[in-house]
Structures are given as structure tokens and as C-alpha cells.
Motif scaffolding. Structure first.
Motif: not given
Lengths: 117, 112
Positions: A63-88
Motif C-alpha cells: 500500500r506504500f509508494s513513493v513519488n521520487f522527483q530527482k530534479a526537484a529533490k522531492s520524495f513523497s510517500l503515498k499511503i493507500s487504503d489507510s489502516q488504523l495501524g498506519d498511525t505513527a
């Protein structure tokens, strides 16, 4: 020196929804790694996902994926179908891939994610 | 497969004292790194040990020292404790040349 910035101190998401956590970094290196770590209230730091800078394809782990934009030096994390256990706390981290300081992690300040039932 | 273990879980010390924290790496790993995590902050790199030698060091004073044993386990020693040393101390292990680090549960140090 490398720096990692997480601009969202806190976020919340409804259970089963999708949320994206942001991270930017600063480096002059070409060979490096980026990571997302999860630290639940139990405080054990857990590796969520890893991205190698030389790979253009974005990393995915279930359920975890990243959007890596090297030129922009950006690295975001996408969590799909969030679950209670993702609280952290979620930490973005960087390490050089070679030379002095390689494989030592530099962390951002973290984003506290709450999944709401 | 045993993960990274750390001892003790919690520790309370008085300013000026000395403390030793212990870490056993994940089975098969040969490199140990130590991090300090102050409350509400991300972890900060202290140092890394491989082949029983300190290979890398972060921006920490000489009061912080370490050791790695032939079985790859490691100790972190802090002398002349300051109130500001109160933090969660995390140990992470890895295999040399690989980027993934696996963390232990940490030792919570409180200096009074």
C-alpha cells in the motif's frame, strides 16, 4: 551538508482513504538513497520503503509508494487504503551511497500521521 | 530470525554520571550505527562501527564513545552526563555495503 525537510508536522486521514506525506532534501551527490521510516508509539523504527537515486522507477511496497522527483529533490510517500495501524510518526531519511559519510542516515523532523476510524 | 535488540529499555542517571548502552545486531549483520533521538525530533547519527572500529562519526563530543565486539554487538558509552543527553538512543544494524538499516527498540535515557 545534506538536509532533509518534512514540512507537515501533523496530518490526519480517514480510514481507507489515501494520504501523501511530503519530503524534500538537499544534496550535491548523485549516488544516494532515500527512505521512509515509520515509528509507532511503541517507538521501534520500521523501514517502510527505500529508493535508489539512480533508479527512475518509483519504489512500491504493497500500500506504500513513493513519488521520487530527482530534479526537484522531492520524495513523497503515498499511503493507500489507510489502516488504523498506519498511525505513527513518519520520518524521511537520506544516506550517501559512497564515500565519506556513506550509509549514515540523515533524518527529517517527522510527520505525525493519525488515521481516523 | 532475531532482530536488533537493545538493553536496558529505560535508564535514569544523575548529571555527571557515566552510562553504557548495549546493542545486538540482527542476525547476519556486521555493522552497527547509533543514533540519538531527542523528544519530538528525528534521530541524529552518533557513530558507526564495522570490524570493531569506528568508521564514521557525527557531530557529537568525545564524551560519546563506543565499542564493537568480535560478535558484532556494540556498546555506547556516555561520560559526564548532561541534562541535554536525555533522549531515546537507537541502535541500527546493517550489512556492510548495503543501505538498509534495521533499528532496535531503543533505550530511553533520562538524566536528572
Amino acid at each position: 551538508a545534506q538536509t532533509v525537510t518534512q514540512s507537515q508536522p501533523e496530518m490526519s486521514v480517514q480510514e481507507a482513504e489515501t494520504v501523501t506525506l511530503s519530503c524534500t532534501y538537499d544534496t550535491s551527490e548523485n549516488n544516494y538513497y532515500l527512505f521512509w521510516y515509520k515509528q509507532p508509539p511503541s517507538r521501534q523504527m520500521i523501514l517502510v520503503i527505500r529508493q535508489e537515486a539512480y533508479k527512475q522507477q518509483n519504489a512500491t511496497e504493497n500500500r506504500f509508494s513513493v513519488n521520487f522527483q530527482k530534479a526537484a529533490k522531492s520524495f513523497s510517500l503515498k499511503i493507500s487504503d489507510s489502516q488504523l495501524g498506519d498511525t505513527a510518526m513518519y520520518f524521511c531519511a537520506y544516506s550517501r551511497g559512497s564515500g565519506a559519510g556513506s550509509y549514515q542516515l540523515t533524518f527529517g523532523k517527522g510527520t505525525k500521521l493519525s488515521v481516523i476510524p | 530470525d532475531a532482530g536488533v535488540t537493545q538493553s536496558p529499555t529505560h535508564l535514569i542517571k544523575t548529571r555527571g554520571q557515566q552510562v553504557t548502552l548495549r546493542c545486538s545486531p540482527k542476525s547476519g549483520h556486521d555493522t552497527v550505527s547509533w543514533y540519538q533521538q531527542a523528544l519530538g525530533q528525528g534521530p541524529q547519527f552518533i557513530f558507526q562501527y564495522y570490524e570493531e572500529e569506528e568508521r564514521q562519526r557525527g557531530n557529537f563530543p568525545d564524551r560519546f564513545s563506543g565499542h564493537q565486539f568480535p560478535n558484532y554487538s556494540s556498546e555506547l558509552n556516555v561520560n559526564a552526563l548532561l541534562l541535554g543527553d536525555s533522549a531515546l538512543y537507537l541502535c541500527a544494524s546493517s550489512l556492510v555495503g548495503l543501505s538498509e538499516q534495521y533499528f532496535g527498540p531503543g533505550t530511553r535515557l533520562t538524566v536528572t
